[in-house]
Design a protein around this motif. Structure first.
Motif, PDB file in Angstrom:
ATOM      1  N   ARG A  50     -23.965  -8.166  -5.298  1.00  0.00           N
ATOM      2  CA  ARG A  50     -22.961  -8.794  -4.446  1.00  0.00           C
ATOM      3  C   ARG A  50     -21.834  -9.491  -5.204  1.00  0.00           C
ATOM      4  O   ARG A  50     -21.710 -10.705  -5.192  1.00  0.00           O
ATOM      5  N   PRO A  51     -20.987  -8.692  -5.875  1.00  0.00           N
ATOM      6  CA  PRO A  51     -19.818  -9.332  -6.485  1.00  0.00           C
ATOM      7  C   PRO A  51     -18.879  -9.837  -5.392  1.00  0.00           C
ATOM      8  O   PRO A  51     -18.907  -9.332  -4.269  1.00  0.00           O
ATOM      9  N   PRO A  52     -18.067 -10.850  -5.681  1.00  0.00           N
ATOM     10  CA  PRO A  52     -17.112 -11.314  -4.674  1.00  0.00           C
ATOM     11  C   PRO A  52     -16.211 -10.162  -4.218  1.00  0.00           C
ATOM     12  O   PRO A  52     -15.831  -9.299  -5.011  1.00  0.00           O
ATOM     13  N   VAL A  53     -15.877 -10.162  -2.947  1.00  0.00           N
ATOM     14  CA  VAL A  53     -15.102  -9.065  -2.363  1.00  0.00           C
ATOM     15  C   VAL A  53     -13.760  -8.911  -3.068  1.00  0.00           C
ATOM     16  O   VAL A  53     -13.324  -7.797  -3.361  1.00  0.00           O
ATOM     17  N   VAL A  54     -13.112 -10.011  -3.353  1.00  0.00           N
ATOM     18  CA  VAL A  54     -11.809  -9.952  -4.009  1.00  0.00           C
ATOM     19  C   VAL A  54     -11.953  -9.373  -5.419  1.00  0.00           C
ATOM     20  O   VAL A  54     -11.124  -8.579  -5.856  1.00  0.00           O
ATOM     21  N   ALA A  55     -13.011  -9.738  -6.116  1.00  0.00           N
ATOM     22  CA  ALA A  55     -13.230  -9.206  -7.463  1.00  0.00           C
ATOM     23  C   ALA A  55     -13.493  -7.708  -7.420  1.00  0.00           C
ATOM     24  O   ALA A  55     -12.967  -6.945  -8.244  1.00  0.00           O
ATOM     25  N   ALA A  56     -14.294  -7.258  -6.467  1.00  0.00           N
ATOM     26  CA  ALA A  56     -14.590  -5.832  -6.345  1.00  0.00           C
ATOM     27  C   ALA A  56     -13.324  -5.049  -6.037  1.00  0.00           C
ATOM     28  O   ALA A  56     -13.068  -3.994  -6.634  1.00  0.00           O
ATOM     29  N   ALA A  57     -12.508  -5.547  -5.122  1.00  0.00           N
ATOM     30  CA  ALA A  57     -11.261  -4.866  -4.774  1.00  0.00           C
ATOM     31  C   ALA A  57     -10.305  -4.844  -5.966  1.00  0.00           C
ATOM     32  O   ALA A  57      -9.619  -3.838  -6.205  1.00  0.00           O
ATOM     33  N   THR A  58     -10.260  -5.930  -6.719  1.00  0.00           N
ATOM     34  CA  THR A  58      -9.379  -5.998  -7.875  1.00  0.00           C
ATOM     35  C   THR A  58      -9.796  -4.994  -8.938  1.00  0.00           C
ATOM     36  O   THR A  58      -8.948  -4.312  -9.524  1.00  0.00           O
ATOM     37  N   VAL A  59     -11.093  -4.890  -9.195  1.00  0.00           N
ATOM     38  CA  VAL A  59     -11.576  -3.923 -10.190  1.00  0.00           C
ATOM     39  C   VAL A  59     -11.201  -2.503  -9.780  1.00  0.00           C
ATOM     40  O   VAL A  59     -10.697  -1.718 -10.585  1.00  0.00           O
ATOM     41  N   ILE A  60     -11.411  -2.168  -8.516  1.00  0.00           N
ATOM     42  CA  ILE A  60     -11.101  -0.815  -8.055  1.00  0.00           C
ATOM     43  C   ILE A  60      -9.598  -0.550  -8.128  1.00  0.00           C
ATOM     44  O   ILE A  60      -9.165   0.497  -8.625  1.00  0.00           O
ATOM     45  N   ASN A  61      -8.790  -1.489  -7.670  1.00  0.00           N
ATOM     46  CA  ASN A  61      -7.337  -1.291  -7.683  1.00  0.00           C
ATOM     47  C   ASN A  61      -6.789  -1.195  -9.105  1.00  0.00           C
ATOM     48  O   ASN A  61      -6.018  -0.278  -9.411  1.00  0.00           O
ATOM     49  N   MET A  62      -7.163  -2.123  -9.961  1.00  0.00           N
ATOM     50  CA  MET A  62      -6.641  -2.112 -11.324  1.00  0.00           C
ATOM     51  C   MET A  62      -7.128  -0.884 -12.100  1.00  0.00           C
ATOM     52  O   MET A  62      -6.381  -0.325 -12.909  1.00  0.00           O
ATOM     53  N   SER A  63      -8.346  -0.453 -11.848  1.00  0.00           N
ATOM     54  CA  SER A  63      -8.851   0.751 -12.507  1.00  0.00           C
ATOM     55  C   SER A  63      -8.083   1.986 -12.048  1.00  0.00           C
ATOM     56  O   SER A  63      -7.792   2.880 -12.849  1.00  0.00           O
ATOM     57  N   ASN A  64      -7.750   2.049 -10.777  1.00  0.00           N
ATOM     58  CA  ASN A  64      -6.957   3.179 -10.294  1.00  0.00           C
ATOM     59  C   ASN A  64      -5.551   3.167 -10.888  1.00  0.00           C
ATOM     60  O   ASN A  64      -4.998   4.218 -11.199  1.00  0.00           O
ATOM     61  N   TYR A  65      -4.966   1.983 -11.044  1.00  0.00           N
ATOM     62  CA  TYR A  65      -3.658   1.907 -11.694  1.00  0.00           C
ATOM     63  C   TYR A  65      -3.759   2.407 -13.130  1.00  0.00           C
ATOM     64  O   TYR A  65      -2.903   3.152 -13.603  1.00  0.00           O
ATOM     65  N   GLY A  66      -4.789   1.972 -13.836  1.00  0.00           N
ATOM     66  CA  GLY A  66      -5.000   2.420 -15.214  1.00  0.00           C
ATOM     67  C   GLY A  66      -5.194   3.921 -15.299  1.00  0.00           C
ATOM     68  O   GLY A  66      -4.665   4.578 -16.207  1.00  0.00           O
ATOM     69  N   LEU A  67      -5.935   4.473 -14.360  1.00  0.00           N
ATOM     70  CA  LEU A  67      -6.157   5.912 -14.323  1.00  0.00           C
ATOM     71  C   LEU A  67      -4.841   6.649 -14.112  1.00  0.00           C
ATOM     72  O   LEU A  67      -4.556   7.649 -14.783  1.00  0.00           O
ATOM     73  N   LEU A  68      -4.010   6.167 -13.209  1.00  0.00           N
ATOM     74  CA  LEU A  68      -2.707   6.794 -12.963  1.00  0.00           C
ATOM     75  C   LEU A  68      -1.795   6.689 -14.188  1.00  0.00           C
ATOM     76  O   LEU A  68      -1.071   7.635 -14.510  1.00  0.00           O
ATOM     77  N   VAL A  69      -1.835   5.560 -14.870  1.00  0.00           N
ATOM     78  CA  VAL A  69      -1.027   5.401 -16.082  1.00  0.00           C
ATOM     79  C   VAL A  69      -1.514   6.373 -17.151  1.00  0.00           C
ATOM     80  O   VAL A  69      -0.708   7.028 -17.836  1.00  0.00           O
ATOM     81  N   ALA A  70      -2.831   6.499 -17.316  1.00  0.00           N
ATOM     82  CA  ALA A  70      -3.372   7.440 -18.302  1.00  0.00           C
ATOM     83  C   ALA A  70      -2.946   8.867 -17.978  1.00  0.00           C
ATOM     84  O   ALA A  70      -2.552   9.627 -18.875  1.00  0.00           O
ATOM     85  N   ALA A 109       0.829  -1.206   0.000  1.00  0.00           N
ATOM     86  CA  ALA A 109       0.000   0.000   0.000  1.00  0.00           C
ATOM     87  C   ALA A 109       0.864   1.257   0.000  1.00  0.00           C
ATOM     88  O   ALA A 109       0.528   2.253  -0.655  1.00  0.00           O
ATOM     89  N   GLN A 110       1.963   1.219   0.688  1.00  0.00           N
ATOM     90  CA  GLN A 110       2.860   2.370   0.714  1.00  0.00           C
ATOM     91  C   GLN A 110       3.511   2.589  -0.653  1.00  0.00           C
ATOM     92  O   GLN A 110       3.686   3.733  -1.089  1.00  0.00           O
TER      93      GLN A 110
END
Length: 147
Positions: free
Chosen positions: A104-124, A7-8
Motif C-alpha cells: 500500500r504505497p501512498p496513492v500520490v506516490a504510486a501515480a507519480t512513479v507511473i507518470n514519471m516513468s512513462n515520461y522517462g520511457l518517452l524521452v528514451a 492530460a491532453q
C-alpha cells in the motif's frame, strides 16, 4: 482519463513521440513505439473504476508484457535506449507489484512513479529515435562522399 489540459498535453507529447519513432526510427524504435502505443490503448480501454491501492491485474499484465518487449529489444539491439526504456518500465511494474503485495504505497506516490516513468520511457524512445536517424543520415552521407 483525458479530462484536463495537462492530460491532453501529455497525450499529445506521447502521440508526437510515437509518430516521430515511426517516421524517423529504425526497426527497434518502431517496434518500441508500436508496443508503447498498443499498451497505452489497452490500458485506456480497461481503466474503468480506479480504486486506489487495489491490484489491477489487467493493467499489471499489460505492463509486464511491455516490459518483456523492451527487455527483448535491449537484448537484441545494439542501441542503448531500450535498456533505459526497460528500466523505466520496470519501475512501473514494480509499482504494480507493491500494490499487489499489499504494501500500500501512498496513492500520490504510486501515480507519480507511473507518470514519471512513462515520461522517462518517452524521452528514451525519442532520444533513441533521434540517434538512429542521425546515424542513418551520417551513413548515407559517407556512402555518397558528402562529408
Amino acid at each position: 482519463m483525458i479530462d484536463d489540459i495537462y492530460a491532453q498535453a501529455v497525450l499529445a507529447v506521447a502521440v508526437l513521440t510515437v509518430a516521430f519513432a515511426f517516421w524517423k526510427g529504425d526497426e527497434p524504435e518502431r517496434l518500441g513505439a508500436a508496443a508503447y502505443a498498443m499498451a497505452f490503448l489497452a490500458t485506456s480501454m480497461i481503466r474503468g473504476d480506479a480504486t486506489p491501492n487495489v491490484p489491477r491485474w489487467g493493467m499489471m499484465g499489460i505492463e509486464i508484457v511491455l516490459l518483456v518487449v523492451f527487455i527483448g529489444l535491449a537484448l537484441h539491439s545494439r542501441r542503448a535506449w531500450p535498456v533505459w526504456a526497460a528500466s523505466f518500465q520496470a519501475l512501473v511494474v514494480t509499482n504494480h507489484v507493491l500494490i499487489a503485495a499489499s504494501l500500500r504505497p501512498p496513492v500520490v506516490a504510486a501515480a507519480t512513479v507511473i507518470n514519471m516513468s512513462n515520461y522517462g520511457l518517452l524521452v528514451a524512445l525519442a532520444v533513441g529515435t533521434f540517434w538512429a536517424w542521425q546515424e542513418r543520415r551520417a551513413a548515407a552521407m559517407s556512402s555518397t562522399g558528402r562529408l
